[in-house]
Motif scaffolding. Structure first.
Motif, PDB file in Angstrom:
ATOM      1  N   UNK A 132      22.129  36.179 -24.073  1.00  0.00           N
ATOM      2  CA  UNK A 132      22.957  35.068 -24.541  1.00  0.00           C
ATOM      3  C   UNK A 132      23.122  34.053 -23.428  1.00  0.00           C
ATOM      4  N   UNK A 133      24.312  33.482 -23.301  1.00  0.00           N
ATOM      5  CA  UNK A 133      24.522  32.339 -22.418  1.00  0.00           C
ATOM      6  C   UNK A 133      25.172  32.719 -21.094  1.00  0.00           C
ATOM      7  N   UNK A 134      24.655  32.095 -20.039  1.00  0.00           N
ATOM      8  CA  UNK A 134      25.207  32.185 -18.683  1.00  0.00           C
ATOM      9  C   UNK A 134      25.499  30.768 -18.214  1.00  0.00           C
ATOM     10  N   UNK A 135      26.654  30.569 -17.578  1.00  0.00           N
ATOM     11  CA  UNK A 135      26.919  29.282 -16.930  1.00  0.00           C
ATOM     12  C   UNK A 135      27.079  29.499 -15.437  1.00  0.00           C
ATOM     13  N   UNK A 136      26.827  28.444 -14.673  1.00  0.00           N
ATOM     14  CA  UNK A 136      26.962  28.516 -13.222  1.00  0.00           C
ATOM     15  C   UNK A 136      27.525  27.195 -12.728  1.00  0.00           C
ATOM     16  N   UNK A 137      28.425  27.283 -11.757  1.00  0.00           N
ATOM     17  CA  UNK A 137      28.996  26.112 -11.108  1.00  0.00           C
ATOM     18  C   UNK A 137      28.795  26.242  -9.610  1.00  0.00           C
ATOM     19  N   UNK A 138      28.161  25.255  -9.006  1.00  0.00           N
ATOM     20  CA  UNK A 138      27.909  25.285  -7.575  1.00  0.00           C
ATOM     21  C   UNK A 138      26.796  24.343  -7.214  1.00  0.00           C
ATOM     22  N   UNK A 139      26.273  24.473  -5.990  1.00  0.00           N
ATOM     23  CA  UNK A 139      25.220  23.571  -5.532  1.00  0.00           C
ATOM     24  C   UNK A 139      23.996  24.306  -4.987  1.00  0.00           C
ATOM     25  N   UNK A 140      24.023  25.626  -4.955  1.00  0.00           N
ATOM     26  CA  UNK A 140      22.916  26.394  -4.400  1.00  0.00           C
ATOM     27  C   UNK A 140      21.885  26.723  -5.473  1.00  0.00           C
TER      28      UNK A 140
ATOM     29  N   UNK B  35      27.726  21.952 -12.930  1.00  0.00           N
ATOM     30  CA  UNK B  35      27.782  23.061 -13.885  1.00  0.00           C
ATOM     31  C   UNK B  35      26.612  22.971 -14.844  1.00  0.00           C
ATOM     32  N   UNK B  36      25.922  24.099 -15.006  1.00  0.00           N
ATOM     33  CA  UNK B  36      24.821  24.214 -15.958  1.00  0.00           C
ATOM     34  C   UNK B  36      25.016  25.486 -16.771  1.00  0.00           C
ATOM     35  N   UNK B  37      24.466  25.487 -17.974  1.00  0.00           N
ATOM     36  CA  UNK B  37      24.564  26.656 -18.853  1.00  0.00           C
ATOM     37  C   UNK B  37      23.215  26.869 -19.510  1.00  0.00           C
ATOM     38  N   UNK B  38      22.816  28.154 -19.668  1.00  0.00           N
ATOM     39  CA  UNK B  38      21.507  28.387 -20.254  1.00  0.00           C
ATOM     40  C   UNK B  38      21.387  29.735 -20.934  1.00  0.00           C
ATOM     41  N   UNK B  39      20.367  29.839 -21.805  1.00  0.00           N
ATOM     42  CA  UNK B  39      20.038  31.074 -22.512  1.00  0.00           C
ATOM     43  C   UNK B  39      18.542  31.074 -22.794  1.00  0.00           C
ATOM     44  N   UNK B  40      17.996  32.267 -23.021  1.00  0.00           N
ATOM     45  CA  UNK B  40      16.576  32.436 -23.327  1.00  0.00           C
ATOM     46  C   UNK B  40      16.423  32.965 -24.746  1.00  0.00           C
TER      47      UNK B  40
ATOM     48  N   UNK C  14      18.937  24.820 -21.944  1.00  0.00           N
ATOM     49  CA  UNK C  14      19.578  24.483 -20.672  1.00  0.00           C
ATOM     50  C   UNK C  14      20.458  23.275 -20.893  1.00  0.00           C
ATOM     51  N   UNK C  15      21.756  23.414 -20.566  1.00  0.00           N
ATOM     52  CA  UNK C  15      22.723  22.334 -20.745  1.00  0.00           C
ATOM     53  C   UNK C  15      23.258  21.891 -19.388  1.00  0.00           C
TER      54      UNK C  15
ATOM     55  N   UNK D 189       7.587  24.992 -12.151  1.00  0.00           N
ATOM     56  CA  UNK D 189       8.746  24.148 -11.858  1.00  0.00           C
ATOM     57  C   UNK D 189       8.502  22.741 -12.387  1.00  0.00           C
ATOM     58  N   UNK D 190       9.505  22.186 -13.020  1.00  0.00           N
ATOM     59  CA  UNK D 190       9.413  20.859 -13.640  1.00  0.00           C
ATOM     60  C   UNK D 190       9.619  19.755 -12.621  1.00  0.00           C
ATOM     61  N   UNK D 191       9.387  18.526 -13.048  1.00  0.00           N
ATOM     62  CA  UNK D 191       9.922  17.360 -12.360  1.00  0.00           C
ATOM     63  C   UNK D 191      11.414  17.274 -12.668  1.00  0.00           C
ATOM     64  N   UNK D 192      12.111  16.350 -12.010  1.00  0.00           N
ATOM     65  CA  UNK D 192      13.543  16.186 -12.254  1.00  0.00           C
ATOM     66  C   UNK D 192      13.792  15.582 -13.634  1.00  0.00           C
ATOM     67  N   UNK D 193      14.791  16.109 -14.342  1.00  0.00           N
ATOM     68  CA  UNK D 193      15.195  15.581 -15.650  1.00  0.00           C
ATOM     69  C   UNK D 193      16.647  15.945 -15.870  1.00  0.00           C
ATOM     70  N   UNK D 194      17.280  15.319 -16.866  1.00  0.00           N
ATOM     71  CA  UNK D 194      18.665  15.623 -17.215  1.00  0.00           C
ATOM     72  C   UNK D 194      18.668  16.557 -18.420  1.00  0.00           C
ATOM     73  N   UNK D 195      19.135  17.800 -18.271  1.00  0.00           N
ATOM     74  CA  UNK D 195      19.033  18.786 -19.363  1.00  0.00           C
ATOM     75  C   UNK D 195      19.625  18.332 -20.689  1.00  0.00           C
ATOM     76  N   UNK D 196      20.749  17.630 -20.655  1.00  0.00           N
ATOM     77  CA  UNK D 196      21.391  17.246 -21.916  1.00  0.00           C
ATOM     78  C   UNK D 196      20.570  16.235 -22.725  1.00  0.00           C
TER      79      UNK D 196
END
Length: 381
Positions: A135-143, A168-173, A205-206, A263-270
């Protein structure tokens, strides 16, 4: 061995089916030397916030555990040792370390608001095909952070690159064909430089901050059906507004058709509903693509656009009239030609070309050499 306070049915128990649960209506504070073991379900309608210290564990040899209630429960260190898994009906926050000992953590795939939250980008250990978040995992940080996510008995992490600021990002597979209902992310609808799109899996990926993302694959991904050459793989994203898959590029790839990562180029997940793995065309296999544009001064379709061109290292574009004369040339074309004549053989340069059919040759520079796409373009004013 740790000395645990076992939460079996203490303080304010409630019954959920045949099980008891620890039901928090007030405020629970764990100090630095506290160790709490939940051998029952947790219902949090009170305050279990991110000022907690110590360690909290969830345990069962034979029952499914659950966390529910009106409020998120937040702990410092967390152990999960639930052989038959733990289900989250409200989010669980971790501010320090998490240990996967036994079982998976399940969250709803229909409601991304419930998730396992890593609040300070901290670490976890023990994840594998049998121990991860389904299901979903979120993470807050810069690493840099690797999401410990999967679907059923398959761990399929995606990896965030280092962020400039705490985000903050959130994602699921999802091990699901993106073409299937209710998703209907049609893999035949794609930008012209995309050859194939995975029909076995995707990730959600949000996040509202631009980032790069690394996706992984294994034998279940059927990468050879996308491309037999992993150096042609791309990260692609489904744009709901455009109704097609968009090329998100490639900054690095390693592995073989059995296992690897990209690995992708840079993009905005939303900006994208979901993302997955696709491929670019191999050398000399680009389809002839015919295009129409209308440089007539209105706000739409004013220039000749090759979708996804910006994701490649460089390009050169040449456009000919029907007699073979060059009417336009550009190095590193920026999707900005409005149908004016600039060719060497043109007498009145910068004049608008007449309505009609012209022919183009577009050379694209990639990590694997140059590719050429040809076709015709119709100018309609």
């Amino acid at each position: 061995m740790k000395n645990f306070l076992s939460m079996i049915a203490i303080a304010m128990p409630m019954f959920l089916g045949a099980q008891t649960a620890f039901h928090n209506f007030g405020e629970v504070k764990l100090h630095s030397d506290a160790s709490v073991g939940f051998h029952t379900d947790l219902v949090n309608d009170g305050n279990l916030d991110n000022n907690n210290e110590g360690i909290a564990g969830f345990y069962s040899d034979n029952e499914i555990r659950s966390i529910s209630g009106a409020n998120r429960a937040v702990f410092n260190d967390v152990e999960i040792d639930v052989i038959n898994d733990i289900e989250l009906y409200t989010s669980l926050g971790v501010t320090n370390d998490l240990s996967f000992i036994n079982g998976k953590v399940f969250t709803s795939r229909d409601n991304s608001n419930t998730s396992l939250d890593f609040i300070n980008h901290n670490v976890y250990a023990g994840e594998d095909d049998q121990r991860h978040v389904d299901g979903y995992v979120s993470v807050t940080g810069s690493s840099t952070f690797s999401f410990p996510i999967g679907d059923d008995n398959s761990l399929r992490p995606m990896i965030l690159t280092t962020q400039g600021t705490a985000s903050t990002f959130k994602g699921a597979y999802f091990a699901i064909n993106p073409n299937n209902t209710p998703y209907d992310y049609d893999t035949t609808q794609k930008q012209i430089f995309i050859d194939n799109v995975s029909n076995t899996e995707f990730w959600d990926l949000d996040g509202d901050v631009e980032t790069r993302i690394t996706l992984t694959w294994d034998n279940n991904s059927d990468i050879s059906n996308i491309s037999s050459n992993v150096n042609l793989l791309r990260v692609v994203g489904w744009s709901e507004s455009e109704g097609k898959w968009i090329d998100l590029g490639r900054t690095g790839v390693n592995g073989d058709v059995g296992t690897g990562q990209i690995t992708s180029n840079a993009f905005t997940p939303n900006d994208f509903t979901v993302i997955t793995i696709g491929s670019e065309f191999s050398n000399n296999s680009l389809d002839n693509v015919n295009l129409i544009f209308t440089p007539n001064g209105d706000p739409t379709n004013e220039t000749l656009i090759f979708e996804g061109l910006e994701q490649y290292n460089g390009n050169s574009l040449t456009i000919f009239n029907r007699w073979g004369n060059v009417v336009y040339e550009a190095i590193d074309y920026k999707n900005n030609w409005r149908g004016e004549s600039t060719g060497r053989a043109t007498i009145n340069k910068k004049n608008d070309l007449p309505v009609g059919t012209y022919f183009y040759s577009l050379d694209i520079d990639t990590d694997n050499g140059s590719k050429t796409q040809r076709g015709w373009v119709y100018i309609h004013r």
